[in-house]
Design a protein around this motif. Sequence first.
Motif, PDB file in Angstrom:
ATOM      1  N   LEU A  77       0.837  -1.209   0.000  1.00 18.30           N
ATOM      2  CA  LEU A  77       0.000   0.000   0.000  1.00 18.30           C
ATOM      3  C   LEU A  77       0.874   1.262   0.000  1.00 18.30           C
ATOM      4  O   LEU A  77       0.657   2.182  -0.793  1.00 18.30           O
ATOM      5  CB  LEU A  77      -0.929  -0.002   1.219  1.00 18.30           C
ATOM      6  N   ALA A  78       1.881   1.279   0.875  1.00 13.44           N
ATOM      7  CA  ALA A  78       2.754   2.453   0.970  1.00 13.44           C
ATOM      8  C   ALA A  78       3.489   2.684  -0.357  1.00 13.44           C
ATOM      9  O   ALA A  78       3.652   3.816  -0.808  1.00 13.44           O
ATOM     10  CB  ALA A  78       3.757   2.264   2.099  1.00 13.44           C
ATOM     11  N   ALA A 136       8.514   4.472   0.630  1.00 14.34           N
ATOM     12  CA  ALA A 136       7.614   3.435   1.143  1.00 14.34           C
ATOM     13  C   ALA A 136       8.230   2.759   2.357  1.00 14.34           C
ATOM     14  O   ALA A 136       7.555   2.526   3.363  1.00 14.34           O
ATOM     15  CB  ALA A 136       7.322   2.410   0.052  1.00 14.34           C
ATOM     16  N   GLU A 137       9.527   2.466   2.296  1.00 12.34           N
ATOM     17  CA  GLU A 137      10.188   1.827   3.442  1.00 12.34           C
ATOM     18  C   GLU A 137      10.131   2.720   4.675  1.00 12.34           C
ATOM     19  O   GLU A 137       9.846   2.263   5.778  1.00 12.34           O
ATOM     20  CB  GLU A 137      11.652   1.492   3.096  1.00 12.34           C
ATOM     21  N   ASP A 138      10.393   4.012   4.473  1.00 11.73           N
ATOM     22  CA  ASP A 138      10.343   4.946   5.605  1.00 11.73           C
ATOM     23  C   ASP A 138       8.936   5.023   6.189  1.00 11.73           C
ATOM     24  O   ASP A 138       8.752   5.025   7.405  1.00 11.73           O
ATOM     25  CB  ASP A 138      10.797   6.347   5.164  1.00 11.73           C
ATOM     26  N   VAL A 139       7.957   5.102   5.273  1.00 11.46           N
ATOM     27  CA  VAL A 139       6.573   5.210   5.740  1.00 11.46           C
ATOM     28  C   VAL A 139       6.175   3.961   6.524  1.00 11.46           C
ATOM     29  O   VAL A 139       5.528   4.053   7.578  1.00 11.46           O
ATOM     30  CB  VAL A 139       5.611   5.425   4.535  1.00 11.46           C
ATOM     31  N   VAL A 140       6.583   2.784   6.057  1.00  8.22           N
ATOM     32  CA  VAL A 140       6.213   1.550   6.752  1.00  8.22           C
ATOM     33  C   VAL A 140       6.851   1.512   8.143  1.00  8.22           C
ATOM     34  O   VAL A 140       6.201   1.172   9.130  1.00  8.22           O
ATOM     35  CB  VAL A 140       6.599   0.308   5.922  1.00  8.22           C
ATOM     36  N   ASN A 172      -2.748   6.746   6.630  1.00  3.02           N
ATOM     37  CA  ASN A 172      -2.624   8.074   7.236  1.00  3.02           C
ATOM     38  C   ASN A 172      -1.183   8.565   7.212  1.00  3.02           C
ATOM     39  O   ASN A 172      -0.922   9.729   6.920  1.00  3.02           O
ATOM     40  CB  ASN A 172      -3.134   8.051   8.680  1.00  3.02           C
ATOM     41  N   THR A 173      -0.255   7.654   7.543  1.00  4.17           N
ATOM     42  CA  THR A 173       1.156   8.031   7.538  1.00  4.17           C
ATOM     43  C   THR A 173       1.583   8.457   6.130  1.00  4.17           C
ATOM     44  O   THR A 173       2.315   9.430   5.958  1.00  4.17           O
ATOM     45  CB  THR A 173       2.027   6.851   8.023  1.00  4.17           C
ATOM     46  N   CYS A 174       1.122   7.742   5.125  1.00  2.00           N
ATOM     47  CA  CYS A 174       1.446   8.080   3.733  1.00  2.00           C
ATOM     48  C   CYS A 174       0.998   9.498   3.396  1.00  2.00           C
ATOM     49  O   CYS A 174       1.753  10.271   2.820  1.00  2.00           O
ATOM     50  CB  CYS A 174       0.722   7.148   2.762  1.00  2.00           C
ATOM     51  N   TYR A 175      -0.253   9.816   3.780  1.00  2.00           N
ATOM     52  CA  TYR A 175      -0.763  11.123   3.388  1.00  2.00           C
ATOM     53  C   TYR A 175      -0.106  12.251   4.183  1.00  2.00           C
ATOM     54  O   TYR A 175       0.134  13.327   3.643  1.00  2.00           O
ATOM     55  CB  TYR A 175      -2.295  11.157   3.472  1.00  2.00           C
TER      56      TYR A 175
END
Lengths: 262, 171
Positions: free
Chosen positions: B18-19, B29-33, B63-66
């Motif tokens: 998803l990220a 994406a790795e940071d967001v996860v 939410n973290t992604c946005y």
Amino acid sequence: MRLGLAGKEMSCHQTRQWLDAYFDGELDLVRTLEFEEHLKDCGECRDARDGYDTLRQSLQTPGVYHKAPEALQQKIRTHLRHATAVHQMPSTFAASPAWRLLAAAASIAIVVIVTALSVEWARSHSSKEILAQQVVSSHIRSLLADHLTDVPSSDQHTVKPWFNGKLDFAPDVKDLAGEGFPLAGGRLDYLDHHRVAALVYKRRQHTINLFVWPTSGSDSRPETVALDGYNIVHWNRSGMTYWAVSDLNARELRIFADDLHP
Amino acid sequence: MAAFEATVLPHINAAYNLARWLTRNQQDAEDVVQESYLRALRAFDTFQAGRDGRAWLLAIVRNTCYTWLNKNRARDMYPLNAEDAQLTASTHLDPETQLMDKAAAERIRGAVADIGAEYREVLILREFEGLSYKEIAQIVGAPLGTVMSRLSRARKELQTRLCASAWQAKK
């Protein structure tokens, strides 16, 4: 064009509107049957459905899904361990081997106790929980597909006979307009491996679905539960089981149950 | 901690997928996860045992992604980087199938990445994670009807884009 179960024609336009819900298994039983009936006769709508099949297959092609790099999982584990060690234990305690041993023993004991308790709890509650979940899903589906009633009528003498021949039991249909819960109609639904009667009532702008089917269980007092923001009242009366579900507040839903079977 | 790991660690692929689709970049994406897992840990006492850990985690990842995209909006405006279309080799297939799959997968990834974010996210949650409309509605904070119409639009856009790219590939 053919007549659907609900006595309505399902047009290509409607079929296309419900294609996604059908394809995702989110359409209610009666609409699903109507939908499939329409597909038998309509090549264009079949093509649309097949197009969705192809699309889903493409997305399943290996290499489309983004798998997490292996290093990431390890990194996250390490981070989490670090985060909890810093948060939860003062460092002098954390460093002491005796304390660690004690903590490990205690956490194992807790896990054993919690597991034993939850297995016991699950045994007695799981079937009712699952049913409550199904009741909520059916309620949502009935609102989603804009398919609240197969027989829209506020007249109990129209709604009750409509179920004749569609069910192997005759649900008791009462109009509660006088109590502030006017009858809006009825429809067929499917719950707990049965065809069930769904009676629809209104309270202001709220919709109440009342699901009814036969049970071998003895009479029981109404029980209220909340699930995913919906309220449910469940009881048994004279060989029938009743599940009322709504976004109406729990107090008024309980009044509804009491008005139905004082 | 054991309960937390058992509940959310198994869903790392879903979280990353998803990220990765929402940020459209591997490093981000790795940071967001990672950030999502820390947030999840802090919020774990609000998680009700017995609920679906995956849907709960995915809501946090989204939410973290946005939040992340808001902070870095300027960067997100850049066109997709070439790395985005790169694939992790699937080692268990014979080389020829692998090559064909790789070209097809690249085409499909490109088409999905081009869909608007609000349509892309419901498509990812439905097609890759198989979540119900109700679960998706809770994650994206939209009514069920909206989820259904966004999903419908996502599929139609994807069909159009895939048709166009298939035609390009044949040329």
